[in-house]
Every structure is written in C-alpha cells, then in structure tokens.
Write a protein that holds these residues in place. Structure first.
Motif, short mmCIF file in Angstrom:
data_model
loop_
_atom_site.label_atom_id
_atom_site.label_comp_id
_atom_site.label_asym_id
_atom_site.label_seq_id
_atom_site.Cartn_x
_atom_site.Cartn_y
_atom_site.Cartn_z
N GLY A 195 7.53 0.90 -6.18
CA GLY A 195 8.01 2.14 -6.75
C GLY A 195 9.52 2.14 -6.96
N LEU A 196 10.26 1.79 -5.92
CA LEU A 196 11.72 1.71 -6.03
C LEU A 196 12.10 0.63 -7.04
CD1 LEU A 196 14.60 2.45 -5.13
CD2 LEU A 196 14.33 0.80 -3.26
N GLY A 245 4.64 -3.27 3.29
CA GLY A 245 3.35 -3.90 3.47
C GLY A 245 2.27 -3.51 2.49
N ALA A 246 2.60 -3.32 1.22
CA ALA A 246 1.57 -3.04 0.22
C ALA A 246 0.77 -4.31 -0.07
CB ALA A 246 2.20 -2.53 -1.07
N SER A 247 -0.54 -4.15 -0.24
CA SER A 247 -1.39 -5.31 -0.51
C SER A 247 -1.37 -5.72 -1.98
CB SER A 247 -2.83 -5.04 -0.06
OG SER A 247 -3.36 -3.91 -0.74
N ARG A 248 -0.86 -4.85 -2.83
CA ARG A 248 -0.68 -5.23 -4.24
C ARG A 248 0.45 -4.39 -4.85
NH1 ARG A 248 -5.30 -4.31 -8.38
NH2 ARG A 248 -6.29 -5.90 -7.08
N ALA A 249 1.12 -4.97 -5.82
CA ALA A 249 2.18 -4.26 -6.54
C ALA A 249 1.56 -3.35 -7.59
CB ALA A 249 3.12 -5.27 -7.20
N THR A 250 2.33 -2.40 -8.06
CA THR A 250 1.84 -1.51 -9.10
C THR A 250 1.99 -2.15 -10.48
OG1 THR A 250 3.95 -0.43 -9.59
CG2 THR A 250 2.68 0.42 -7.73
#
Length: 336
Positions: A195-196, A245-250
C-alpha cells in the motif's frame, strides 16, 4: 481497480490536509557513500546525501493514518459511511489508523487481528475505542473473519493496504517529502503488501524519482511478483513479519512497480535488526523492524542498494509501534 494515478494521490492530499502531521526530514550519515580518489581518500563533494523521513511520528505511530483518513473522508463525502461503522483486518498499524480516523468522525471501528499481534498494538487499539477481535495466527485468517463480519453487519470494509484510497493516502507522504527535497533522486521504502509502496511509487514516478523497494529476504511478496510478472503467494518468516508479513503484494503495487524506476532489494533479518539497533543507538530513533528494513537496504553489505556519488536519497521510517524494551537488542544480543 488495479491502477493508481497521480491525480488519485493529489486528491488524497486535499482530503487529508490539516488532518495528518506533516513529515519531518532529518539528515543522516547512515547509509551515505562517497567517491574515493586515486590516493584512496574520500571525496566529500561526491558523497551521497541521505535524509530520514520521520513518518513514525505520524498520528498512531505510522503512515497508515494517511490512508485511513483518505478512505473515511472520501466515504463521508460520498455519504457511504454506514451506521454499523467501519471494519478492518490488520496486523496492527492499519487497525490503529482506522480506529483513530474513525474516532475523529464519531464512527465505530471493529478491528480483526491475528492472535500473534504485538500486545502493544492491541492495547493501543483499545485505547482508541475500537472493538478488537483476535482471530487465527495469520493475517489471511483475520481478513476472512473481517469479511464475514462486514457481510453480516453491513459495516464498511476497509483494508490494511489493498485499496486505492488507502494507497493514494499513503502517497501523500512522498508529496510532502518532494516539496522539501525537490532535488531528490531516490526514495527508499519498506514493502509489505504494497500500500505504501504503491502510493509512493505513483507519486515518485510522476516526479522522476527512483524507488528502492526494501523487503526482508523471507517476506518478498513484491519482489516475487515483479519476478513472476503477476501477484503470487509467498511464505512469510521474518523478524519484520508483524508489519511486512503479507503473503502476496497487491495488483496496485505490482502495476506501480512496472511503471516506475524501481529497484527491488532483499535484506536478511540480522541486517534489519542491526539497522534498527543503529537507529536507536546513534539517533535515539525508535522504530519497528519493518521501518528499519528501509534503512537496511542501504546499510546491508553487497546485497543492498549502492548509491551513486552525489545521489540524494530519502529513507522513509514508517512505523514506531514497537516494544521499547527490545530497542537495545542487536542481532539477537543485548547491548552491554
């Protein structure tokens, strides 16, 4: 919507103006490099210049306040804030920002977190008046519970990072940096779900500024997406996993990465801990491991980003919701 535009960031700037704290920039020698002459002496005129963007001083302790304000202000203006309030699943910082922004508008916030969320973040959430629900051990489990709650209650579903209004709000941070440093060459940002990064990269790309996307070696959602040309699932295992710790990027982040001048850098956990320790011992700057990941991209030997002589760089320190008792820890050992 898989794309973010510079106009989205500009509109977000109008919405959050006067509602968030302007970012403070501080010069530092950390991560700076210089050119050497034939005799091996440092040429000071060729040294890179590094600034720290102290965004950890933002409301709620992180940049997330920008996206939360933009999200809720946009829905208020559109008349789409329901009586059931807003709900979000978050590892901590986005939930804090959502609860804070909701309180500003007199809106109820229900926040879902993994049971592994740091207690300091849970306590602060409750201090903002949020209803906190702890579900599972991974972000995906908290997100599923949040989505079910939104469908059942009618609450407005926000997201920790995967929403154009959230990302555009985050991008207002770069606009403030660029106004203070119009000659900026490079901005360094830590990446979790993106997001950032999406907001900053969109604004930085408009101004022709290079972006260094810093991720832990074992939390490489954006790096893997760039490599694959599509968002993919990745394992999560890092000292900075509570915020990165996101499991996937947007898709927003991947699209921004494909449009701008982006250098993806992976840094090992010991170097992240070392950078965090150094920020505390040299500048008394208290940040999360996630925030320190950005500086580690400059200070990690061989694996990091190597600035060119004279390059002007800004490192975004994006969050400070951490346990202060661990600030003297350096790569697993305490400072004597």
């Amino acid at each position: 919507m898989n794309r973010l535009t510079y106009d989205d960031v500009k509109q977000a700037g109008d919405r959050v103006a006067g509602r968030v704290r302007p970012v403070v920039l501080a010069p530092t020698e950390l991560g700076a490099t210089g050119a050497t002459g034939a005799d091996g002496a440092m040429d000071a005129t060729g040294a890179s210049q590094v600034w720290l963007a102290l965004e950890f001083m933002q409301h709620t302790g992180s940049f997330k306040a920008r996206g939360a304000q933009n999200f809720l202000q946009a829905h208020r203006a559109a008349g789409t804030l329901p009586d059931a309030g807003v709900t979000i699943a978050s590892g901590g910082n986005a939930g804090l920002a959502c609860a804070w922004a909701a309180r500003q508008l007199g809106v109820t916030a229900t926040v879902f977190l993994p049971e592994t969320a740091p207690p300091v973040k849970v306590a602060r959430l409750r201090s903002y008046g949020a209803e906190v629900r702890l579900v599972g051990t991974r972000y995906a489990e908290a997100l599923a519970a949040c989505e079910e709650f939104a469908a059942r209650s009618g609450a407005l579903a926000s997201h920790a990072y995967d929403h154009p209004l959230i990302a555009a709000g985050a991008g207002t941070l770069f606009e403030e940096i660029h106004r203070q440093l119009p000659g900026l060459d490079t901005v360094v940002v830590a990446v979790g779900g993106g997001g950032l990064f999406a907001g900053v990269a969109t604004a930085a790309g408009h101004h022709g500024v290079r972006i260094v996307a810093a991720e832990p070696e074992n939390c490489r959602a954006l790096n893997a997406a760039i490599e694959a040309g599509a968002v993919v699932d990745v394992p999560v295992d890092s000292v900075a996993a509570d915020s990165l710790g996101a499991s996937r990027a947007t898709p927003l982040a991947l699209h921004a990465a494909q449009q701008a001048d982006v250098h993806s850098v992976l840094v090992p956990d010991p170097e992240i801990s070392r950078a965090r320790h150094t920020l505390w011992t040299t500048h008394r700057v208290p940040v999360e491991h996630g925030a320190a990941t950005a500086l580690a991209a400059l200070t990690t030997p061989t694996l990091g980003y190597r600035p060119a002589p004279g390059e002007q760089i800004c490192v975004i320190l994006c969050g400070a919701n951490t346990d202060a008792r661990t600030l003297t820890d350096a790569v697993g050992t305490a400072e004597a």
